[in-house]
Design an enzyme around this catalytic site. Structure first.
Site, mmCIF file in Angstrom:
data_model
loop_
_atom_site.group_PDB
_atom_site.id
_atom_site.type_symbol
_atom_site.label_atom_id
_atom_site.label_comp_id
_atom_site.label_asym_id
_atom_site.label_seq_id
_atom_site.Cartn_x
_atom_site.Cartn_y
_atom_site.Cartn_z
ATOM 1 N N LYS A 153 80.102 4.525 6.685
ATOM 2 C CA LYS A 153 80.598 5.883 6.920
ATOM 3 C C LYS A 153 80.569 6.109 8.434
ATOM 4 O O LYS A 153 79.650 6.720 8.978
ATOM 5 C CB LYS A 153 79.756 6.910 6.156
ATOM 6 C CG LYS A 153 80.502 8.217 5.978
ATOM 7 C CD LYS A 153 79.889 9.057 4.885
ATOM 8 C CE LYS A 153 80.450 10.459 4.897
ATOM 9 N NZ LYS A 153 81.900 10.575 4.801
ATOM 10 N N GLU A 186 90.977 4.662 -2.746
ATOM 11 C CA GLU A 186 90.286 5.956 -2.749
ATOM 12 C C GLU A 186 91.165 7.018 -2.111
ATOM 13 O O GLU A 186 92.219 6.711 -1.553
ATOM 14 C CB GLU A 186 88.933 5.868 -2.031
ATOM 15 C CG GLU A 186 89.022 5.487 -0.569
ATOM 16 C CD GLU A 186 87.677 5.496 0.154
ATOM 17 O OE1 GLU A 186 86.698 6.090 -0.323
ATOM 18 O OE2 GLU A 186 87.622 4.914 1.246
#
Ligand code: PMP
Length: 296
Positions: A153, A186
């Site tokens: 992330k 995603e």
């Protein structure tokens, strides 16, 4: 005048308008850093420990030594919420490589910058959640796992931003990224699930998506409710022909999808499995056992 929210930066709390970092910070110059988005519901920081663990895994992967221990980081988050008298909040934790020179070499950055923002977020309108979102497959593929993988992330979100720009200019609510093999990966800041013949599927981790904390919660919840959940490669064909599609994410929560690239998904409205999961998820996030209390 309304009191400004306080933002934590490297041990100090600054009013939002004065919360600033150096233009030489490599988080700004190179997107060199990691972050987390976390939610607090009714005085409980949902899955705080899990988010902190993921933050340190992201940092470990990019060899960024976070200057505080996990326990202290949890306390900093809680203290920032307390100073802002917040019970419901969206929390953004950012660790950058810190101040360096104009070259990209991280060796020149002597100390990471630690930032905690506690505010609110509204990604999708409640009307979108009720009716279902529109989405499109974007031309920009997810970075593969052997590149700047979204498993980390990191502060490099240009991949997602390009996809979001496509969604914006095509006037749809959200974009979906494919992996480098052309399978579904995603959303821009959400994991994705399909429901086919009563079973739930989501792309496998090697597709390069962020290992979502909401996705993990939803998988456990779905299994507890008796649904079969499996990881599998999902082709665009399978996506278009699914009975239901939904996104999961901390900011997004659970968002049903009713249309993708102008093809109606299922009945063109939130399906029964998605609705059941949304209902149970909204109960779960309020549960004290699922997080850490802000006020003891
Ligand atoms: N994928 C990406 C790229 C994201 O940025 C996010 C939001 N953190 C997610 C998935 C969902 O992850 P989580 O449920 O942990 O918020």
């Amino acid at each position: 005048m309304e009191k400004e929210l306080l933002v934590y930066i490297d041990g100090n709390y600054y009013p939002k308008s004065q919360a600033k970092i150096s233009v030489y910070d490599h988080g700004l110059l190179y997107g060199d850093g990691v972050f987390e988005g976390i939610r607090a519901y009714n005085g409980i920081v949902f899955k705080l420990k899990e988010h902190i663990d993921r933050l340190y895994r992201s940092a470990h992967t990019i060899m960024l030594q976070i200057p505080v221990q996990k326990e202290e980081m949890i306390n900093i988050v809680l203290e920032t919420l307390r100073r802002n008298s917040l019970k419901d909040s969206y929390i953004r934790l950012v660790i950058t490589r810190g101040v360096g020179d104009l070259g990209l070499n991280p060796k020149k950055c002597l100390k990471p910058t630690v930032i905690v923002i506690t505010d609110t977020i509204a990604l999708h309108k409640s009307e979108t959640k009720e009716k279902g979102a529109t989405a499109m497959l974007s031309w920009v593929k997810r970075d593969p796992v052997d590149a700047t993988t979204h498993e980390i992330k990191s502060l490099n979100y240009l991949n997602s931003i390009l996809a979001k720009i496509e969604a914006n200019i095509n006037d749809v609510d959200e974009a979906i990224c494919l992996d480098k093999n052309g399978c579904v990966c995603e959303g821009v800041a959400e994991n994705i699930f399909i429901v086919t013949d009563g079973s739930i599927f989501t792309p496998p981790s090697y597709a390069g998506a962020l290992p979502g904390i909401t996705a993990e919660v939803v998988i456990k919840l779905a299994r507890k409710l008796g649904y079969e959940v499996a990881e599998k490669n999902i082709t665009p064909y399978e996506l278009f022909n699914a009975d239901e599609v939904f996104f999961t994410g901390t900011a997004a929560e659970i968002v049903p999808v009713r249309e993708i690239n102008k093809r109606q998904i299922g009945k063109g409205k939130p399906g029964p499995v998605t609705k059941k999961l949304m209902e149970e998820f909204s109960k779960l996030v309020q549960s004290p056992s699922e997080g850490i209390p802000i006020y003891k």
